[in-house]
Design an enzyme around this catalytic site. Structure first.
Site, PDB file in Angstrom:
ATOM      1  CD  GLU A  94     -54.615 -14.565 -99.046  1.00  0.00           C
ATOM      2  OE1 GLU A  94     -55.831 -14.623 -98.829  1.00  0.00           O
ATOM      3  OE2 GLU A  94     -53.884 -13.626 -98.655  1.00  0.00           O
ATOM      4  CG  ASP A  95     -58.102 -13.712-101.471  1.00  0.00           C
ATOM      5  OD1 ASP A  95     -56.881 -13.660-101.219  1.00  0.00           O
ATOM      6  OD2 ASP A  95     -58.865 -12.739-101.309  1.00  0.00           O
ATOM      7  CG  ASP A  98     -51.705  -8.353-106.430  1.00  0.00           C
ATOM      8  OD1 ASP A  98     -51.543  -8.528-107.641  1.00  0.00           O
ATOM      9  OD2 ASP A  98     -51.952  -7.240-105.935  1.00  0.00           O
ATOM     10  CG  PHE A 147     -59.288  -5.330-108.703  1.00  0.00           C
ATOM     11  CD1 PHE A 147     -58.244  -5.244-107.793  1.00  0.00           C
ATOM     12  CD2 PHE A 147     -60.586  -5.485-108.219  1.00  0.00           C
ATOM     13  CE1 PHE A 147     -58.485  -5.296-106.427  1.00  0.00           C
ATOM     14  CE2 PHE A 147     -60.829  -5.541-106.855  1.00  0.00           C
ATOM     15  CZ  PHE A 147     -59.771  -5.436-105.954  1.00  0.00           C
ATOM     16  NE  ARG A 160     -65.192  -9.653 -98.367  1.00  0.00           N
ATOM     17  CZ  ARG A 160     -63.872  -9.482 -98.440  1.00  0.00           C
ATOM     18  NH1 ARG A 160     -63.139 -10.354 -99.090  1.00  0.00           N
ATOM     19  NH2 ARG A 160     -63.292  -8.432 -97.883  1.00  0.00           N
TER      20      ARG A 160
HETATM   21  P1  IMP Z   1     -50.505  -9.089-101.944  1.00  0.00           P
HETATM   22  O1  IMP Z   1     -49.957  -8.878-100.579  1.00  0.00           O
HETATM   23  O2  IMP Z   1     -50.194  -7.970-102.876  1.00  0.00           O
HETATM   24  O3  IMP Z   1     -50.132 -10.425-102.548  1.00  0.00           O
HETATM   25  O4  IMP Z   1     -52.065  -8.960-101.801  1.00  0.00           O
HETATM   26  C1  IMP Z   1     -52.852  -9.995-101.517  1.00  0.00           C
HETATM   27  C2  IMP Z   1     -54.224  -9.496-101.131  1.00  0.00           C
HETATM   28  O5  IMP Z   1     -54.662  -8.380-101.923  1.00  0.00           O
HETATM   29  C3  IMP Z   1     -55.196 -10.598-101.408  1.00  0.00           C
HETATM   30  O6  IMP Z   1     -55.309 -11.442-100.291  1.00  0.00           O
HETATM   31  C4  IMP Z   1     -56.462  -9.842-101.719  1.00  0.00           C
HETATM   32  O7  IMP Z   1     -57.155  -9.593-100.535  1.00  0.00           O
HETATM   33  C5  IMP Z   1     -55.994  -8.548-102.320  1.00  0.00           C
HETATM   34  N1  IMP Z   1     -56.078  -8.580-103.805  1.00  0.00           N
HETATM   35  C6  IMP Z   1     -55.059  -8.650-104.678  1.00  0.00           C
HETATM   36  N2  IMP Z   1     -55.497  -8.679-105.947  1.00  0.00           N
HETATM   37  C7  IMP Z   1     -56.842  -8.643-105.865  1.00  0.00           C
HETATM   38  C8  IMP Z   1     -57.885  -8.669-106.856  1.00  0.00           C
HETATM   39  O8  IMP Z   1     -57.689  -8.724-108.086  1.00  0.00           O
HETATM   40  N3  IMP Z   1     -59.163  -8.606-106.382  1.00  0.00           N
HETATM   41  C9  IMP Z   1     -59.446  -8.546-105.050  1.00  0.00           C
HETATM   42  N4  IMP Z   1     -58.510  -8.541-104.107  1.00  0.00           N
HETATM   43  C10 IMP Z   1     -57.210  -8.585-104.507  1.00  0.00           C
HETATM   44 MG    MG Z   2     -56.836 -11.637 -98.940  1.00  0.00          MG
END
Ligand code: IMP
Ligand code: MG
Length: 171
Positions: A94-95, A98, A147, A160
Site C-alpha cells: 500500500e502507498d 493514514d 498531504f 502519481r
Molecule cells: P486511511 O484509510 O486513512 O489510512 O487512508 C489511506 C488512503 O488515503 C491511502 O491509501 C491514500 O490513498 C490516501 N491518502 C492518505 N494520505 C494521503 C496523502 O498524504 N496523499 C495522498 N493520498 C493519501
Molecule cells: Mg491508497
C-alpha cells in the site's frame, strides 16, 4: 511543491524493504504481493524488481469513504483479486497508512481467505493520524501530517507519476 523524499532516497529504501521482506520468509517459499490500487502501483513495481523470482503478485482496488465526510472506515471493493489466498504468504503493498481504516478493512477481508501468513508493507506512514491500531510490519518512511503526492500518490488523480514525493502546496 516542496520535495519531501527524493527519488534516490526512495529507491534505496525500497531496496532495503525488499531484502527485509525476503529475509522474513523461509527460503524458496512463494511470497504473494497484493498491491492496493491505484496508489501502490509504483511502490509495487520497484519492490518486485528488487526481489527474487519467488515473488508472485495480484492487484486489488478499494474506494475509501473515510476521506469524504465521516471517518466510518466504510470501504467499497472496486476490483477483487484474480486468485485465492489460501495457504499462501501474503504481503499487502500500500502507498500510505493514514487513519488506518482502509488497511484494517483490507486485512480483515484478506485474512478471511485463510492465507498462511498476512503482513503489510506501506511506503509511508502518518502515525499522528491513526484512528485504529493496525499492524504494518514494513514501513518505508514515517512522515508528519502533511498531504503528500508523487510515487503513486495523487491529488485528484494527478502527480502519481512523480519519481519523488512532494508536499502539496496548501495555499
Ligand atoms: P486511511 O484509510 O486513512 O489510512 O487512508 C489511506 C488512503 O488515503 C491511502 O491509501 C491514500 O490513498 C490516501 N491518502 C492518505 N494520505 C494521503 C496523502 O498524504 N496523499 C495522498 N493520498 C493519501
Ligand atoms: Mg491508497
Amino acid at each position: 511543491m516542496k520535495v519531501l523524499l527524493d527519488a534516490d532516497t526512495i529507491q534505496a529504501r525500497v531496496r532495503e524493504l525488499a531484502v527485509e521482506i525476503e529475509r522474513d520468509y523461509p527460503p524458496g517459499e512463494e511470497i504473494h504481493l497484493v498491491c492496493v490500487l491505484k496508489g501502490g502501483f509504483i511502490f509495487m513495481a520497484d519492490l518486485v524488481r528488487a526481489m527474487t523470482p519467488r515473488v508472485s503478485l495480484d492487484f486489488i482496488a478499494v474506494s475509501s469513504y473515510a476521506k469524504s465526510t465521516k471517518s466510518s472506515g466504510e470501504v467499497r471493493m472496486l476490483k477483487d483479486l484474480d486468485s485465492g489466498l489460501q495457504g499462501r504468504h501474503i504481503v499487502i503493498v500500500e502507498d500510505i497508512v493514514d487513519t488506518g481504516l482502509t488497511l484494517i478493512y483490507l486485512q480483515d477481508i484478506l485474512r478471511a481467505r485463510a492465507p498462511k501468513t498476512l503482513r503489510t508493507a506501506c511506503l509511508l506512514s502518518k502515525p499522528s493520524r491513526r484512528q485504529v491500531d493496525v499492524a504494518v510490519e514494513y514501513i518505508g518512511f514515517t512522515i508528519e501530517d502533511r498531504f503528500v503526492v508523487g510515487y503513486g500518490l495523487d491529488y485528484a488523480e494527478k502527480y502519481r507519476n512523480l519519481s519523488h514525493i512532494a508536499v502539496l502546496n496548501e495555499e
